[in-house]
Motif scaffolding. Sequence first.
Motif, PDB file in Angstrom:
ATOM      1  N   MET A   1       0.879  -1.060  -0.007  1.00 58.23           N
ATOM      2  CA  MET A   1      -0.080  -0.090   0.072  1.00 58.23           C
ATOM      3  C   MET A   1       0.695   1.253  -0.179  1.00 58.23           C
ATOM      4  O   MET A   1       1.945   1.406   0.736  1.00 58.23           O
ATOM      5  CB  MET A   1      -1.097  -0.016   1.275  1.00 58.23           C
ATOM      6  CG  MET A   1      -1.771   0.935   1.291  1.00 58.23           C
ATOM      7  SD  MET A   1      -3.253   0.778   0.056  1.00 58.23           S
ATOM      8  CE  MET A   1      -4.459  -0.283   1.039  1.00 58.23           C
ATOM      9  N   ALA A   2       0.553   2.162  -0.992  1.00 61.35           N
ATOM     10  CA  ALA A   2       1.376   3.346  -0.961  1.00 61.35           C
ATOM     11  C   ALA A   2       1.099   4.329   0.206  1.00 61.35           C
ATOM     12  O   ALA A   2       0.076   4.260   0.847  1.00 61.35           O
ATOM     13  CB  ALA A   2       1.153   4.018  -2.251  1.00 61.35           C
ATOM     14  N   TYR A   3       1.894   5.062   0.351  1.00 58.99           N
ATOM     15  CA  TYR A   3       1.822   6.220   1.483  1.00 58.99           C
ATOM     16  C   TYR A   3       0.937   7.443   0.788  1.00 58.99           C
ATOM     17  O   TYR A   3       0.915   7.481  -0.308  1.00 58.99           O
ATOM     18  CB  TYR A   3       3.146   6.821   1.892  1.00 58.99           C
ATOM     19  CG  TYR A   3       3.638   5.777   3.210  1.00 58.99           C
ATOM     20  CD1 TYR A   3       3.931   4.390   2.931  1.00 58.99           C
ATOM     21  CD2 TYR A   3       3.796   6.335   4.442  1.00 58.99           C
ATOM     22  CE1 TYR A   3       4.390   3.896   3.775  1.00 58.99           C
ATOM     23  CE2 TYR A   3       4.144   5.465   5.422  1.00 58.99           C
ATOM     24  CZ  TYR A   3       4.593   4.036   5.073  1.00 58.99           C
ATOM     25  OH  TYR A   3       5.083   3.256   6.201  1.00 58.99           O
ATOM     26  N   ALA A  35       1.317   6.880  -6.280  1.00 57.49           N
ATOM     27  CA  ALA A  35       1.060   5.593  -5.550  1.00 57.49           C
ATOM     28  C   ALA A  35       1.735   4.548  -6.718  1.00 57.49           C
ATOM     29  O   ALA A  35       1.962   3.394  -6.205  1.00 57.49           O
ATOM     30  CB  ALA A  35      -0.531   5.255  -5.499  1.00 57.49           C
ATOM     31  N   ASP A  36       1.923   4.920  -8.179  1.00 58.22           N
ATOM     32  CA  ASP A  36       2.351   3.692  -8.670  1.00 58.22           C
ATOM     33  C   ASP A  36       4.078   3.650  -8.597  1.00 58.22           C
ATOM     34  O   ASP A  36       4.688   2.702  -8.902  1.00 58.22           O
ATOM     35  CB  ASP A  36       2.295   4.268 -10.135  1.00 58.22           C
ATOM     36  CG  ASP A  36       0.888   3.839 -10.512  1.00 58.22           C
ATOM     37  OD1 ASP A  36       0.210   3.074  -9.899  1.00 58.22           O
ATOM     38  OD2 ASP A  36       0.539   4.417 -11.414  1.00 58.22           O
ATOM     39  N   LYS A  37       4.672   4.786  -8.006  1.00 59.67           N
ATOM     40  CA  LYS A  37       6.095   4.712  -7.874  1.00 59.67           C
ATOM     41  C   LYS A  37       6.401   4.869  -6.334  1.00 59.67           C
ATOM     42  O   LYS A  37       7.438   3.875  -6.105  1.00 59.67           O
ATOM     43  CB  LYS A  37       6.713   6.283  -8.200  1.00 59.67           C
ATOM     44  CG  LYS A  37       6.574   6.772  -9.563  1.00 59.67           C
ATOM     45  CD  LYS A  37       7.230   7.941  -9.444  1.00 59.67           C
ATOM     46  CE  LYS A  37       7.507   8.567 -11.130  1.00 59.67           C
ATOM     47  NZ  LYS A  37       7.990   9.836 -10.942  1.00 59.67           N
ATOM     48  N   CYS A  38       5.645   4.719  -5.453  1.00 66.30           N
ATOM     49  CA  CYS A  38       5.833   4.803  -4.045  1.00 66.30           C
ATOM     50  C   CYS A  38       6.380   3.264  -3.612  1.00 66.30           C
ATOM     51  O   CYS A  38       5.505   2.348  -3.985  1.00 66.30           O
ATOM     52  CB  CYS A  38       4.830   5.107  -3.145  1.00 66.30           C
ATOM     53  SG  CYS A  38       4.946   4.705  -1.353  1.00 66.30           S
ATOM     54  N   ILE A  39       7.388   2.868  -3.058  1.00 70.32           N
ATOM     55  CA  ILE A  39       7.735   1.418  -2.481  1.00 70.32           C
ATOM     56  C   ILE A  39       7.371   1.355  -1.020  1.00 70.32           C
ATOM     57  O   ILE A  39       7.774   0.514  -0.374  1.00 70.32           O
ATOM     58  CB  ILE A  39       9.229   1.265  -2.772  1.00 70.32           C
ATOM     59  CG1 ILE A  39      10.133   2.159  -2.062  1.00 70.32           C
ATOM     60  CG2 ILE A  39       9.485   1.324  -4.413  1.00 70.32           C
ATOM     61  CD1 ILE A  39      11.480   1.835  -2.078  1.00 70.32           C
ATOM     62  N   SER A  40       6.587   2.224  -0.248  1.00 68.25           N
ATOM     63  CA  SER A  40       6.255   2.243   0.992  1.00 68.25           C
ATOM     64  C   SER A  40       7.428   2.037   1.961  1.00 68.25           C
ATOM     65  O   SER A  40       7.333   1.241   2.841  1.00 68.25           O
ATOM     66  CB  SER A  40       5.258   1.192   1.195  1.00 68.25           C
ATOM     67  OG  SER A  40       3.988   1.163   0.291  1.00 68.25           O
TER      68      SER A  40
END
Length: 56
Positions: A1-3, A35-40
């Motif tokens: 889940m992205a931040y 959200a597509d780039k975020c690796i959480s």
Amino acid sequence: MAYVINDSCIMCGTCAGNCPVDAIAQGDSQYTIDADKCISCGTCAGNCPVGAIAEG
Ligand code: SF4
Ligand code: SF4
């Protein structure tokens, strides 16, 4: 889940400068996370001075 960044963002820019995958950009009234780039990794949430970032 992205931040996700909420509307308490004061646009200090700290999060964008520390994101390892360059997922944070400046918007009109707050910074936003792609959200597509975020690796959480959580780095942004730990560094935000107003606690505006949480796992979405
Ligand atoms: S959680 Fe990590 S990868 Fe996602 S926006 Fe924050 S600093 Fe970038
Ligand atoms: S670190 Fe927090 S207050 Fe600063 S730009 Fe990012 S979300 Fe906004």
